[in-house]
Design a protein around this motif. Structure first.
Motif, PDB file in Angstrom:
ATOM      1  N   GLU A   1      -4.995 -10.699  -0.419  1.00 18.76           N
ATOM      2  CA  GLU A   1      -5.001 -11.996  -0.303  1.00 18.76           C
ATOM      3  C   GLU A   1      -6.318 -12.406   0.929  1.00 18.76           C
ATOM      4  O   GLU A   1      -7.262 -13.020   0.469  1.00 18.76           O
ATOM      5  CB  GLU A   1      -3.769 -13.042   0.143  1.00 18.76           C
ATOM      6  CG  GLU A   1      -4.046 -14.363   0.317  1.00 18.76           C
ATOM      7  CD  GLU A   1      -2.819 -15.092   0.524  1.00 18.76           C
ATOM      8  OE1 GLU A   1      -2.906 -16.316   1.030  1.00 18.76           O
ATOM      9  OE2 GLU A   1      -1.672 -14.322   0.823  1.00 18.76           O
TER      10      GLU A   1
ATOM     11  N   GLU B   1      -0.092  -6.963   0.108  1.00 13.81           N
ATOM     12  CA  GLU B   1      -0.207  -8.319  -0.763  1.00 13.81           C
ATOM     13  C   GLU B   1      -1.115  -9.173   0.446  1.00 13.81           C
ATOM     14  O   GLU B   1      -2.074  -9.902   0.009  1.00 13.81           O
ATOM     15  CB  GLU B   1       0.795  -8.961  -0.904  1.00 13.81           C
ATOM     16  CG  GLU B   1       1.794  -8.147  -2.149  1.00 13.81           C
ATOM     17  CD  GLU B   1       2.845  -9.018  -2.431  1.00 13.81           C
ATOM     18  OE1 GLU B   1       3.419  -9.989  -1.738  1.00 13.81           O
ATOM     19  OE2 GLU B   1       3.990  -8.406  -3.126  1.00 13.81           O
TER      20      GLU B   1
ATOM     21  N   THR C   1       4.679  -5.995   1.425  1.00  9.88           N
ATOM     22  CA  THR C   1       4.180  -7.497   1.772  1.00  9.88           C
ATOM     23  C   THR C   1       2.832  -7.547   2.267  1.00  9.88           C
ATOM     24  O   THR C   1       2.129  -8.190   2.478  1.00  9.88           O
ATOM     25  CB  THR C   1       5.337  -8.038   2.813  1.00  9.88           C
ATOM     26  OG1 THR C   1       6.467  -8.155   1.791  1.00  9.88           O
ATOM     27  CG2 THR C   1       4.988  -9.268   3.101  1.00  9.88           C
TER      28      THR C   1
END
Length: 206
Positions: free
Chosen positions: A72, A68, A65
């Motif tokens: 981003e 990611e 997570t």
């Protein structure tokens, strides 16, 4: 002062210790257009360091997570994200070293420094160097944290080695320079230097 002609007035820590790496590694990275969506060699190690610089330190860390999120927010590139060894980083967050970090009141990551050291520490074979000869050294400590009785300097390594002693042999001088800089910054003694190996999943202190 003739011997000073062979000593840089300013150098990075990596440049000072780079000769040790040159003895162990050859240039073997493929060019980017041959790598597809992943990195190789030293670039993969750099990607691991980028993640460790920006990943959130918490009681429980979901590495996938976090990767990611870093992608981003553009802290890392797509190639870097695809090249991360998630299991290796997850193992670090389960280590005793990480538990010590979480208990520290002061933690610094990628701590940049500029310090002055005696030139003889750069090349101790030049015994004719003047006592006041010095070199400006710049670098960045991967991570350091403060405990009650001193500072701990931590360096992450991705080298594939047979045993952890090889990392101390290769990078011990690098961490000695980091420790010297950290003592000046914190005005406290460095009590421990640690190399954490992602390849082995363990750390070694000296």
């Amino acid at each position: 002062y003739d011997s000073l002609r062979n000593i840089q007035a300013k150098a990075s820590v990596s440049a000072i210790v780079h000769s040790a790496e040159n003895d162990r590694f050859a240039f073997c990275d493929k060019p980017a257009f041959m790598l597809g969506d992943k990195l190789a060699g030293a670039a993969r190690g750099t990607a691991m360091h980028h993640v460790m610089q920006y990943i959130s330190f918490a009681e429980k860390v979901d590495v996938e997570t976090e990767i990611e999120r870093l992608l981003e927010w553009k802290f890392i590139t797509k190639q870097e994200a695809n090249s991360i060894d998630v299991a290796a980083i997850s193992a670090f967050f389960e280590s005793n070293v990480y538990q010590r970090i979480m208990q520290s009141d002061e933690v610094r990551r990628e701590m940049r420094f500029l310090t002055e050291i005696p030139a003889v520490e750069i090349d101790n074979t030049l015994d004719l160097l003047p006592d006041d000869a010095s070199v400006i050294v710049q670098g960045a400590v991967d991570l350091c944290f403060v405990e009650d009785d001193g500072i701990v300097v931590l360096d992450f390594k991705t080298d594939r080695v047979d045993n952890l002693e090889q990392l101390v042999d290769c990078y011990g001088e690098q961490l000695n320079l980091y420790a010297e800089a950290a003592e000046k910054i914190f005005s406290k003694p460095v009590k421990e230097k640690i190399i954490y190996s992602f390849a082995v999943g363990k750390s070694i202190s000296f």
